[in-house]
Design an enzyme around this catalytic site. Structure first.
Site, PDB file in Angstrom:
ATOM      1  N   ALA A 173       0.966  -1.289   0.101  1.00 48.04           N
ATOM      2  CA  ALA A 173      -0.027   0.131   0.099  1.00 48.04           C
ATOM      3  C   ALA A 173       0.926   1.166   0.053  1.00 48.04           C
ATOM      4  CB  ALA A 173      -0.953  -0.058   1.223  1.00 48.04           C
ATOM      5  N   LYS A 174       0.569   2.190  -0.702  1.00 49.54           N
ATOM      6  CA  LYS A 174       1.340   3.469  -0.763  1.00 49.54           C
ATOM      7  C   LYS A 174       0.800   4.410   0.229  1.00 49.54           C
ATOM      8  CE  LYS A 174       3.260   6.541  -4.302  1.00 49.54           C
ATOM      9  NZ  LYS A 174       4.659   6.193  -4.101  1.00 49.54           N
ATOM     10  N   ALA A 175       1.293   4.128   1.344  1.00 50.24           N
ATOM     11  CA  ALA A 175       0.522   4.713   2.522  1.00 50.24           C
ATOM     12  C   ALA A 175       1.401   6.013   3.100  1.00 50.24           C
ATOM     13  CB  ALA A 175       0.215   3.645   3.893  1.00 50.24           C
TER      14      ALA A 175
END
Length: 303
Positions: free
Chosen positions: A155-157
């Protein structure tokens, strides 16, 4: 410091276009207090035809949805609709060569409980070469990539990027252009905001999935390699495997494809202009402006 907005800049915020200088978010948001948000980095380009083209918009907005769902964030947005909104945003801001930043963020919630809603903002600003246009001196960071068992690493968190900030700041404080991070087992992972490839005897190597964000630009590089018949292998390797390699490069939406001069002050050994990595860089530049002409250089002609 880049100028991200001025008094005339427009952003898209929760269904409306508003001035960036007037946009507001709740200071009690989980996103502000806990780094609980997801985002994308997208580029648009002025193509050879003069049109504005968002590069791989569908892939980016599809990944935004995947990231939000991985973090249990409500996601009610449609990729096609968000793409259309983004083109409108670029037009409102008179932008062609731009960097686009959509962020899905949480409402006010000072607990760790699930939210019933989430919000979205899309921003855009003019941006040139993020890491410049010269070969980079990089160092192996003392910071490691987070353990994938502790995070949804795909995830690009936003919270994940504290790790990137610390690594990048350390490298620049020590006089390097950027950092290279390893994983908890000592294998090369990625740069603070980009994936990495190295070249040896005409073949490219890149870290396998598992403890990296498998970037959209990385996938594009793999497609380019297939088209140009450049052999490439995804595998685990150490920084020592990279020492003395022919060449290496970072790739990412912001970084695009940028060559490396050295790792830990150990030079890559083949002049950049004579590498297959340079062919990949040229092919990527052609692709993003829709100039798909056949490259003049043949792989067999590289010495």
């Amino acid at each position: 410091m880049a100028n991200y907005y001025n008094t005339n800049t427009m952003v898209y915020l929760n269904g409306s276009f508003v001035k960036a200088s007037e946009a507001k978010m709740d200071l009690y948001s989980q996103s502000l207090h806990y780094g609980y948000a997801v985002f994308e980095g997208i580029r648009s380009y002025k193509t050879v035809s003069g049109e504005t083209k968002i590069f791989k918009a569908t892939e980016h907005y599809d990944r935004l949805k995947i990231s939000a769902e991985a973090l249990n964030m409500p996601y009610t947005y449609n990729t096609k609709e968000l793409t259309e909104i983004t083109y409108e945003l670029l037009q409102k801001n008179n932008l062609q060569d731009a960097y686009i930043r959509p962020v899905v963020y949480a409402p006010a919630n000072m607990t760790f409980s699930l939210n019933a809603e989430s919000f979205i903002i899309i921003e855009a600003w003019e941006m040139g070469a993020f890491l410049g246009d010269k070969l980079l001196r990089i160092m192996t960071s003392s910071f490691e990539r987070p353990n994938p068992k502790g995070f949804k690493i795909h995830a690009k968190a936003t919270g994940h990027y504290v790790n990137s900030i610390l690594a990048s700041q350390e490298a620049k404080t020590k006089g390097f252009d950027e950092a290279l991070l390893t994983d908890m087992n000592g294998y090369v992972a990625e740069a603070p905001g980009a994936n990495v490839f190295y070249e040896k005897d005409g073949k490219l190597f890149t870290p396998a999935a598992g403890n990296i964000l498998t970037g959209i630009t990385r996938a594009t590089v793999l497609e380019i390699c297939d088209e140009l018949n450049i052999p490439v292998e995804e595998k685990m390797f150490t920084k020592e495997d990279m020492y003395g390699a022919d060449a290496a490069f970072f790739c990412g939406t912001a970084a695009e494809v940028i060559g490396l001069k050295s790792l830990d002050d150990k030079l890559f050994t083949v002049p950049w202009e004579n590498t297959v990595s340079k062919l990949v860089q040229d092919a990527y530049k052609n692709l993003i402006v829709e100039n798909k002409q056949v490259l003049a250089n043949e792989i067999s002609g590289i010495e």
